[in-house]
Design a protein around this motif. Sequence first.
Motif, short mmCIF file in Angstrom:
data_model
loop_
_atom_site.label_atom_id
_atom_site.label_comp_id
_atom_site.label_asym_id
_atom_site.label_seq_id
_atom_site.Cartn_x
_atom_site.Cartn_y
_atom_site.Cartn_z
N ARG A 216 4.18 -0.44 -1.23
CA ARG A 216 4.42 -2.64 -1.17
C ARG A 216 4.66 -2.94 -2.28
O ARG A 216 5.89 -4.11 -1.69
N THR A 338 -0.55 -11.89 -1.46
CA THR A 338 -0.66 -11.04 -0.11
C THR A 338 -2.09 -11.04 0.55
O THR A 338 -2.15 -11.27 2.12
N GLN A 339 -3.15 -11.60 -0.20
CA GLN A 339 -4.38 -11.94 1.15
C GLN A 339 -4.89 -13.20 0.17
O GLN A 339 -4.55 -12.94 -1.01
N ALA A 352 -10.80 -3.51 -3.53
CA ALA A 352 -10.00 -3.12 -3.04
C ALA A 352 -8.62 -3.01 -4.15
O ALA A 352 -9.02 -1.64 -3.68
N TYR A 358 -6.05 -0.36 -3.70
CA TYR A 358 -5.44 -1.86 -3.97
C TYR A 358 -4.88 -1.33 -1.74
O TYR A 358 -3.72 -2.82 -1.60
N ARG A 359 -6.34 -0.87 -1.52
CA ARG A 359 -5.43 -1.37 0.13
C ARG A 359 -7.39 -2.06 0.57
O ARG A 359 -8.13 -1.89 -0.09
N LEU A 360 -6.95 -3.38 1.57
CA LEU A 360 -7.86 -3.89 1.41
C LEU A 360 -8.22 -4.07 3.48
O LEU A 360 -7.09 -3.98 4.21
N ASP A 361 -9.86 -3.91 3.46
CA ASP A 361 -9.14 -4.22 5.09
C ASP A 361 -8.82 -2.49 5.74
O ASP A 361 -8.22 -3.09 6.94
N GLU A 363 -6.04 -0.21 5.41
CA GLU A 363 -5.12 -0.34 5.40
C GLU A 363 -3.81 -1.28 4.87
O GLU A 363 -2.53 -0.72 4.61
N ASP A 364 -4.54 -2.82 4.71
CA ASP A 364 -3.44 -3.23 3.91
C ASP A 364 -3.56 -3.38 2.27
O ASP A 364 -3.81 -4.54 2.08
N GLN A 365 -2.37 -2.74 2.39
CA GLN A 365 -1.87 -2.98 0.69
C GLN A 365 -1.95 -4.52 0.46
O GLN A 365 -1.20 -5.44 0.64
N VAL A 366 -2.39 -4.68 -0.98
CA VAL A 366 -2.89 -5.63 -1.77
C VAL A 366 -1.49 -5.50 -3.00
O VAL A 366 -1.32 -4.82 -3.80
#
Length: 375
Positions: A216, A338-339, A352, A358-361, A363-366
């Motif tokens: 990302r 992004t978050q 994260a 660098y992934r939050l919750d 698979e959400d890429q930060v």
Amino acid sequence: MPIIGKAAVLDGVEGNFHIKEYEVPEPKAGEFILRTEYAGVCGTDVHIYYGHLNTIEYPIILGHEFCGIIEKLGQGVVEDSNGRPVKEGDRVVIVPGVPCGNCYYCKISKTPTRCANVKAYGFMPDQAPHLLSGGFSQYVHIQYRGTSFFKTDMEPHIAVLTEPLSICIHGFQRAGGVRFGSTVVVQGTGAIGLGAVAFAKRSGAAKVIAVGGPKRRLELARELGADVTIDIEEIRDPKERIQLVKEETKGGRGADMVVECSGFPASVPEGLSYLRDSASYVELGHFTDVGTANINPHWHILRNNADIHGVWGSDVEHMEMTLNIIEKMELPYDKLVTQTLGLNRIGDAITAMSKKGYRLDGEDQVIKIAINPWI
């Protein structure tokens, strides 16, 4: 009735963030109270959490990248650092570092980021007289004499990027600028690395190569001007990455400039190996002590005639230059954040960025996490 505000207080190295309430003081002459809108979670905040900056005292309210609305103005605060009139209700960006103006580094060396007596929002202990001095809080007491700040009409999720992106401006300035038609490699694709990609291209680089990840971030790097991206999750061997970089340069000689923004010590010898002979290496990523690197002074520096620049933070001039660029919105800077999380999830943000790739919750890429202290 006094205003009561909440803040996230870190109690120690690898400790806990406690949500505490504070009575917000009345601003004295030359001061003001900022109602925080957004505060960015920086890699430096992560490293302070792990104890990698030896000047830090705990407990502490972190957060040095922040913007917000002027809640209350003290007597005599009538304009920002550009001379623009300000009033309660205006959105402003704070320059976190406040140099003394009188020490050797301020007056003679002309390097105010190295001020011997600096005060900095987001770096001071949570004790008098520094209470409410970090951005991970609903209100910040803008109290240090000489604090610089800028009024802006940008949306807060863009304005909050001013400080991290200003590091890139300082780096290019220290290196004497980007040569027109040159090849620039950027190591690391967090907010500072992405800013370096964007500003290198805008400064005249003919080719910009971004080495980083995850995907990302690399996709946004291309939108911001990267001509070539190298995914470190796919190309894991540094020798292979060095070869790929050199294949993208004229005659296979190497890059004209390498900008290190990753903050990983092993990236330094790798980045020095990207350089052509007599090129520039700009070090932005190691604001804290995360370890040593294995460097051969003969091969990495002298034999290559390398020009190396260490860059410590940024100053008011770099933030002013950055605002002038990003306010024009000629590139999609709005995609960097992004978050957005509340004060109660700062620990999740740090995890994260340090342990979850660098992934939050899941698979959400930060790319960049911002804290909204009101959610």
